[in-house]
Design a protein around this motif. Structure first.
Motif, PDB file in Angstrom:
ATOM      1  N   LEU A 244       0.835  -1.190   0.000  1.00 41.71           N
ATOM      2  CA  LEU A 244       0.000   0.000   0.000  1.00 41.71           C
ATOM      3  C   LEU A 244       0.874   1.245   0.000  1.00 41.71           C
ATOM      4  O   LEU A 244       1.778   1.380   0.814  1.00 41.71           O
ATOM      5  N   VAL A 245       0.612   2.154  -0.944  1.00 47.29           N
ATOM      6  CA  VAL A 245       1.345   3.418  -0.950  1.00 47.29           C
ATOM      7  C   VAL A 245       0.593   4.452  -0.119  1.00 47.29           C
ATOM      8  O   VAL A 245       1.174   5.184   0.672  1.00 47.29           O
ATOM      9  N   GLY A 246      -0.721   4.510  -0.310  1.00 47.08           N
ATOM     10  CA  GLY A 246      -1.496   5.452   0.483  1.00 47.08           C
ATOM     11  C   GLY A 246      -2.896   5.623  -0.064  1.00 47.08           C
ATOM     12  O   GLY A 246      -3.247   5.111  -1.129  1.00 47.08           O
ATOM     13  N   VAL A 247      -3.704   6.371   0.719  1.00 45.74           N
ATOM     14  CA  VAL A 247      -5.072   6.678   0.301  1.00 45.74           C
ATOM     15  C   VAL A 247      -5.178   8.190   0.169  1.00 45.74           C
ATOM     16  O   VAL A 247      -4.713   8.914   1.042  1.00 45.74           O
ATOM     17  N   TYR A 248      -5.759   8.681  -0.925  1.00 46.04           N
ATOM     18  CA  TYR A 248      -5.794  10.124  -1.174  1.00 46.04           C
ATOM     19  C   TYR A 248      -7.164  10.553  -1.635  1.00 46.04           C
ATOM     20  O   TYR A 248      -7.898   9.777  -2.247  1.00 46.04           O
ATOM     21  N   ASP A 249      -7.506  11.822  -1.341  1.00 45.18           N
ATOM     22  CA  ASP A 249      -8.683  12.410  -1.949  1.00 45.18           C
ATOM     23  C   ASP A 249      -8.321  12.771  -3.377  1.00 45.18           C
ATOM     24  O   ASP A 249      -7.296  13.399  -3.623  1.00 45.18           O
ATOM     25  N   THR A 250      -9.204  12.403  -4.291  1.00 49.17           N
ATOM     26  CA  THR A 250      -8.888  12.627  -5.692  1.00 49.17           C
ATOM     27  C   THR A 250      -8.635  14.103  -5.983  1.00 49.17           C
ATOM     28  O   THR A 250      -7.694  14.470  -6.682  1.00 49.17           O
ATOM     29  N   ALA A 251      -9.477  14.942  -5.387  1.00 47.01           N
ATOM     30  CA  ALA A 251      -9.391  16.369  -5.685  1.00 47.01           C
ATOM     31  C   ALA A 251      -8.074  16.968  -5.206  1.00 47.01           C
ATOM     32  O   ALA A 251      -7.628  17.992  -5.717  1.00 47.01           O
ATOM     33  N   ALA A 252      -7.456  16.321  -4.223  1.00 44.66           N
ATOM     34  CA  ALA A 252      -6.255  16.904  -3.635  1.00 44.66           C
ATOM     35  C   ALA A 252      -4.973  16.297  -4.178  1.00 44.66           C
ATOM     36  O   ALA A 252      -3.886  16.603  -3.712  1.00 44.66           O
ATOM     37  N   LEU A 253      -5.094  15.396  -5.154  1.00 45.62           N
ATOM     38  CA  LEU A 253      -3.909  14.725  -5.679  1.00 45.62           C
ATOM     39  C   LEU A 253      -3.729  15.045  -7.160  1.00 45.62           C
ATOM     40  O   LEU A 253      -4.469  14.569  -7.996  1.00 45.62           O
ATOM     41  N   PRO A 254      -2.731  15.872  -7.480  1.00 43.38           N
ATOM     42  CA  PRO A 254      -2.504  16.194  -8.898  1.00 43.38           C
ATOM     43  C   PRO A 254      -2.104  14.949  -9.680  1.00 43.38           C
ATOM     44  O   PRO A 254      -1.520  14.021  -9.124  1.00 43.38           O
ATOM     45  N   ARG A 255      -2.414  14.993 -10.986  1.00 37.32           N
ATOM     46  CA  ARG A 255      -2.152  13.818 -11.835  1.00 37.32           C
ATOM     47  C   ARG A 255      -0.702  13.359 -11.809  1.00 37.32           C
ATOM     48  O   ARG A 255      -0.424  12.170 -11.704  1.00 37.32           O
ATOM     49  N   VAL A 256       0.201  14.345 -11.944  1.00 40.33           N
ATOM     50  CA  VAL A 256       1.622  13.996 -11.984  1.00 40.33           C
ATOM     51  C   VAL A 256       2.009  13.217 -10.741  1.00 40.33           C
ATOM     52  O   VAL A 256       2.754  12.239 -10.802  1.00 40.33           O
ATOM     53  N   GLN A 257       1.482  13.678  -9.614  1.00 41.38           N
ATOM     54  CA  GLN A 257       1.827  12.987  -8.368  1.00 41.38           C
ATOM     55  C   GLN A 257       1.235  11.606  -8.304  1.00 41.38           C
ATOM     56  O   GLN A 257       1.846  10.666  -7.797  1.00 41.38           O
ATOM     57  N   LEU A 258       0.015  11.485  -8.811  1.00 40.30           N
ATOM     58  CA  LEU A 258      -0.619  10.168  -8.826  1.00 40.30           C
ATOM     59  C   LEU A 258       0.260   9.183  -9.589  1.00 40.30           C
ATOM     60  O   LEU A 258       0.574   8.097  -9.103  1.00 40.30           O
ATOM     61  N   ILE A 259       0.686   9.605 -10.782  1.00 34.26           N
ATOM     62  CA  ILE A 259       1.504   8.713 -11.609  1.00 34.26           C
ATOM     63  C   ILE A 259       2.836   8.435 -10.927  1.00 34.26           C
ATOM     64  O   ILE A 259       3.309   7.305 -10.881  1.00 34.26           O
ATOM     65  N   ALA A 260       3.423   9.480 -10.344  1.00 36.47           N
ATOM     66  CA  ALA A 260       4.702   9.304  -9.661  1.00 36.47           C
ATOM     67  C   ALA A 260       4.564   8.313  -8.512  1.00 36.47           C
ATOM     68  O   ALA A 260       5.430   7.465  -8.298  1.00 36.47           O
ATOM     69  N   LYS A 261       3.471   8.388  -7.793  1.00 34.47           N
ATOM     70  CA  LYS A 261       3.276   7.486  -6.656  1.00 34.47           C
ATOM     71  C   LYS A 261       3.069   6.047  -7.130  1.00 34.47           C
ATOM     72  O   LYS A 261       3.492   5.100  -6.471  1.00 34.47           O
ATOM     73  N   MET A 262       2.396   5.912  -8.286  1.00 39.80           N
ATOM     74  CA  MET A 262       2.204   4.561  -8.821  1.00 39.80           C
ATOM     75  C   MET A 262       3.529   3.951  -9.253  1.00 39.80           C
ATOM     76  O   MET A 262       3.803   2.785  -9.016  1.00 39.80           O
ATOM     77  N   MET A 263       4.357   4.778  -9.913  1.00 38.06           N
ATOM     78  CA  MET A 263       5.597   4.260 -10.467  1.00 38.06           C
ATOM     79  C   MET A 263       6.724   4.238  -9.460  1.00 38.06           C
ATOM     80  O   MET A 263       7.697   3.507  -9.617  1.00 38.06           O
ATOM     81  N   GLY A 264       6.586   5.051  -8.437  1.00 39.81           N
ATOM     82  CA  GLY A 264       7.666   5.132  -7.455  1.00 39.81           C
ATOM     83  C   GLY A 264       8.793   6.015  -7.929  1.00 39.81           C
ATOM     84  O   GLY A 264       9.883   6.006  -7.391  1.00 39.81           O
ATOM     85  N   LYS A 265       8.566   6.783  -9.010  1.00 42.14           N
ATOM     86  CA  LYS A 265       9.555   7.747  -9.471  1.00 42.14           C
ATOM     87  C   LYS A 265       8.860   8.791 -10.333  1.00 42.14           C
ATOM     88  O   LYS A 265       7.721   8.576 -10.746  1.00 42.14           O
ATOM     89  N   ALA A 266       9.537   9.876 -10.586  1.00 40.83           N
ATOM     90  CA  ALA A 266       8.900  10.932 -11.359  1.00 40.83           C
ATOM     91  C   ALA A 266       8.648  10.472 -12.783  1.00 40.83           C
ATOM     92  O   ALA A 266       9.386   9.644 -13.324  1.00 40.83           O
TER      93      ALA A 266
END
Ligand SMILES: Nc1ncnc2c1ncn2[C@@H]1O[C@H](COP(=O)(O)OP(=O)(O)OP(=O)(O)O)[C@@H](O)[C@H]1O
Ligand SMILES: [Mg+2]
Lengths: 526, 327
Positions: A244-266
């Motif tokens: 588990l990486v984390g749970v986020y509110d969609t509105a508060a998570l920018p797309r770039v960050q979402l992808i970065a969190k999925m991939m574990g890198k920018a």
């Protein structure tokens, strides 16, 4: 959905009225999972994962291919038994041991890939297991009537008494969704339900999901389309490598960050343009490879002309059912043409079966990996080598060492997540199976490669890699026909585009015309 | 084109029905006395047990399974009935229900092995076949004649019909079995689940259907059908013998396949199965009327038919595959 804007590819109606100030009523969690672990031989699919779904929310489960999304869903619904952890539904501990039990508890699920029976009729697929009865038997009239209504609600008008196998994957996917939506449940789980759908169908689905959400259902939604996540979801849970990486509110998570969190890198894959811009060398490089004159087949696709040149990527775009796949099949000789001719390098050739096409340097990566591509009981290596070995003839065995070398190269290149080359393909996650199929055709180095929905179910990061790879192959002189229902992907990859509508080719676009607005207008015919 | 592919599924069923009519017409033209209701009814009388057991087999083939133990089970039921009636002097009212239970339990156990231990149905029922035949010889190595008055009555009693024709009680049982199977397959959840399992077992499971229960019950039902066929067979033979009904399982499978149910599962028709049996009946009758050919010609004709039908099924499937993704 309003009729006029029915053709937007990217803009989904944004309904969510989430606000951090607490306008949303206090929600209660309906489904929770704590400390879920699931191990397969050589793979830690889930490690100590917590998950919480609230009543009246749409919750996206995100992660790269093989992150463990489907496995978590299978654990929640009793397909797989977890090695540790517990699941609670409305605060009561549950341990469903079969999908049937989960369904009875109120969890309705659309699993990844279409899991229906192709031999049964469309209507029966929707109602089997909960058929309405009359006197002392199944009421077939009622089943057919209600199925027609359900599908009409999703803008689908098909003959529900036909066997499901006669329809395309997209329609099968819609039928699977219709089935799940009609089961009155507390929790609805959708594992990549939109992978073969177009914007129109997706919008319709979102509308229904919003309605169900209002009624207090909890919905888990898995997708690799970032736009869809933001269009529909309230919260996002991210998994990476089974953790588990984390749970986020969609509105508060920018797309770039979402992808970065999925991939574990920018991630910056989508920023740069991948098309080569050197227009000067075009003239000599772009020798025509394949030319098609008036090829057609009654009931499948009306006669069309098409040219594909070496070193270019030709896109085929159009709505669902506009004949994209039919076009590919007829060129590759799977469907018999009843008119027209095919020229390869100016020579007239007859392609009446796929073997002919392969001999002339064509390769076709089909859209339905489950029934036309993957061989579950063979290993990753064997699946990758298959087409190359077939092309060389079975007499000329490729040495094992060499096989491993090739397979390894593509496992790394496409980031296929597998416990090893000898892992059975059936044990890979959906997206990774797709990558294996893709690798199979890429290594044959054909002169013309036809790709039908090559990135279906593949995560954002790898998608960018694959797009780059396709451009690289074209730069080496390969001709590519690229079929995709994702418009921005086609825009990124293609030099030219053929537009289809109602099973005929209506236009060809190139250069500056390859731009979203123009394409959409051409498709819609305005 | 649409109408054509709609009928694909039923092609074999139509062909079988037509073939039956054609063969019957051929007999009627060639031989005097062939064209009569009684000749047709005799086919039912002589093949009642085959009809019953082929119905059980239809269910098994629909889920994509196979059961080769039924011939042996029929022999066991005959032998056991004879033994209980003649040696233990039990009444038919006890023996008949007991036999049905024995058959059902035999099927149940095979079903459990097949589903829960994931063993190939062919292997499990092969073992079942050896077991049942073996048990016959444990009971007796000789023929045990049945002298029970009820069985005698059933063997000889003929139900009169108009126009001087008649049928036996066994035919009524067979017809009832067909009606019941038709109802179960088309109008119950159990029957529809069977088709779903035959179509794709994994999908059926994920759709929340009771796959385990249905599979085990299908083998149980087949065991029950073979026991019923065994009882009808003992009415017909009036004896128990270890070599009764040798190879009958293959006749049953052949009938079902000729009737349009492929071995791959997911499709199947009871009415087809009936005609599959009757085709064998009509060939037998033709050979009887002809008078000089050995009865083994029936088998040769059936072998030929099977080949034709299996090739036909393959062609249809192949054509369907190349037509897929229309729509
Ligand atoms: N039956 C199995 N045997 C062995 N490994 C398995 C099995 N099922 C899943 N796995 C492994 O578990 C991991 C997680 O797979 P899962 O299907 O949950 O991924 P996913 O997040 O759904 O990916 P995708 O986006 O591609 O669908 C993968 O590495 C996969 O190879
Ligand atoms: Mg998945």
């Amino acid at each position: 959905m309003t009729g006029g804007s029915g053709f937007t590819f990217l803009e989904y109606p944004i309904h969510h009225d989430f606000s951090p100030e607490g306008k949303v009523p206090v929600m209660s969690s309906i489904l929770t999972a704590k400390g879920i672990c699931k191990y397969f031989p050589g793979v830690k699919a889930l490690q100590n994962v917590d998950f919480e779904l609230q009543a009246g929310e749409i919750h996206c489960l995100m992660g790269e291919n093989g992150a463990g999304k489907s496995t978590l869903i299978k654990v929640l619904t009793g397909v797989e038994v977890s090695d540790a952890g517990e699941v609670c539904l409305e605060r009561k501990k549950i341990a469903p041991s079969s999908p049937q039990q989960a369904q009875q508890l109120g969890i309705s699920t659309v699993y990844q890939e279409v899991n229906l029976c192709l031999n049964l009729s469309v209507a029966e697929n929707i109602f089997i297991g909960r058929e309405p009865r009359k006197y002392c038997g199944i009421d077939w009239k009622e089943i057919n009537r209600r199925s027609r209504v359900l599908l009409a609600n999703m803008n689908l008008d098909i003959d529900v008494t036909q066997p499901l196998g006669r329809y395309s994957v997209a329609i099968q996917q819609m039928v699977a969704i219709a089935r799940a939506l009609d089961i009155s449940a507390k929790v609805l789980i959708l594992d990549e339900p939109t992978s073969s759908l177009d914007a129109t169908e997706v919008n319709k689905l979102f509308e229904v999901m919003q309605k169900l959400k209002q009624q207090g259902l909890g919905i888990i939604f898995v997708t690799h389309f970032i736009e869809q996540v933001y269009a529909v979801s309230d919260r996002i849970t991210i998994l990476r490598n089974g953790e588990l990486v984390g749970v986020y509110d969609t509105a508060a998570l920018p797309r770039v960050q979402l992808i970065a969190k999925m991939m574990g890198k920018a991630f910056d894959g989508f920023e740069a343009s991948i098309k080569k811009t050197a227009a000067g060398s075009e003239a000599e490089e772009h020798a025509g490879f394949l030319a098609v004159r008036g090829l057609g087949c009654r009931g499948s696709i009306s006669p069309f002309d098409l040219e594909v040149n070496n070193g270019e990527v030709l896109g085929i775009v159009g709505l669902l059912g506009s004949g994209r796949t039919e076009l590919a099949r007829i060129i590759f000789g799977i469907d018999r043409a009843d008119s027209g001719e095919v020229l390869i390098k100016g020579q007239k050739v007859k392609l009446v079966c796929p073997a002919d096409a392969i001999r002339h340097g064509l390769a076709y990566c089909p859209e339905n990996r489950k029934t036309e591509g993957i061989i579950d009981t063979l290993s990753v290596r064997e699946n990758i080598i298959l087409a190359l070995q077939a092309k060389r003839g079975w007499g000329k065995y490729i040495p094992r060492k060499k096989q491993e070398e090739i397979a390894n190269k593509y496992v790394n290149l496409l980031r296929i997540k597998t416990a090893g080359l000898e892992q059975l393909v059936g044990n890979l996650s959906g997206g990774n199976q797709q990558k294996v199929i893709l690798a199979r055709w890429l290594i044959t180095m054909p002169s013309l490669l036809i790709l039908d929905e090559p990135t279906r179910g593949i995560d954002v990061g790898t998608k960018a890699e694959i797009q780059k790879l396709i451009r690289a192959l074209a730069a080496e002189g390969m001709a590519v026909i690229f079929i995709s229902s994702e418009l921005d992907e086609s825009i990124r990859c293609c030099d030219r585009m053929a537009v289809l509508r109602d099973r005929s080719k209506i236009a060809e676009l190139s250069g500056q015309e390859i731009e979203e607005q123009v394409i959409m207008q051409t498709i819609a015919g305005v | 084109m649409k109408a054509l592919s709609l009928n694909n599924k039923y092609v074999n069923l139509y062909i079988t029905t037509l073939l039956f009519c054609a063969l019957f017409a051929l007999g009627s033209v060639l031989y005097t006395g062939f064209f009569s209701g009684q000749v047709l009814l005799n086919m039912f009388i002589d093949n009642a047990f085959l009809i019953i057991t082929a119905i059980g087999m239809t269910f098994v083939l629909i889920i994509g399974g196979i059961d080769i133990s039924i011939g042996a089970v029929i022999a066991l039921i005959c032998m056991l009935s004879a033994y209980l009636l003649e040696v233990w002097h039990l009444g038919p009212l006890v023996v008949i229900p007991a036999m049905l239970i024995v058959g059902a339990v035999f099927g149940l156990v095979q079903g459990i092995f097949i589903h829960y231990f994931k063993i190939q149905p062919f292997i499990v029922t092969l073992a079942g076949m050896f077991l049942a035949r073996g048990l016959c010889y444990v009971i007796s190595i000789d023929t045990v004649l049945i002298t029970d008055p009820f069985y005698q009555f059933m063997a000889t009693y003929r139900i009169p019909l108009p126009f001087n024709s008649f049928i036996s009680v066994s035919v009524l049982i067979a017809l009832a079995a067909i009606a019941a199977a038709y109802y179960i397959l088309n109008y119950t959840r159990f029957g529809r689940t069977a088709y779903a399992i035959g179509g794709n077992e994994q999908s059926a499971l994920l759709m929340g259907l009771p796959v385990a229960r249905t599979k085990v019950l299908i083998y149980t039902l087949n065991g029950f059908c073979s026991a019923l066929a065994g009882i009808v067979f003992s009415f017909y033979m009036l004896s128990g013998y270890g070599l009764h009904a040798v190879g009958l399982e293959m006749d049953a499978i052949a009938s079902v396949v000729i009737g349009g149910t492929p071995l791959t599962g997911g499709i199947g028709f009871v009415t087809g199965t009936l005609f599959g049996v009757l085709i064998q009946g009509v060939i037998q009758t033709l050979i009887m009327f002809q008078g000089t050919l050995s009865s083994w010609w029936t088998k040769i004709a059936i072998a030929f038919l099977l080949c034709v039908f299996i090739v036909l099924q393959r062609l249809i499937v192949a054509r369907k595959e190349s037509r897929k993704s229309l729509a």
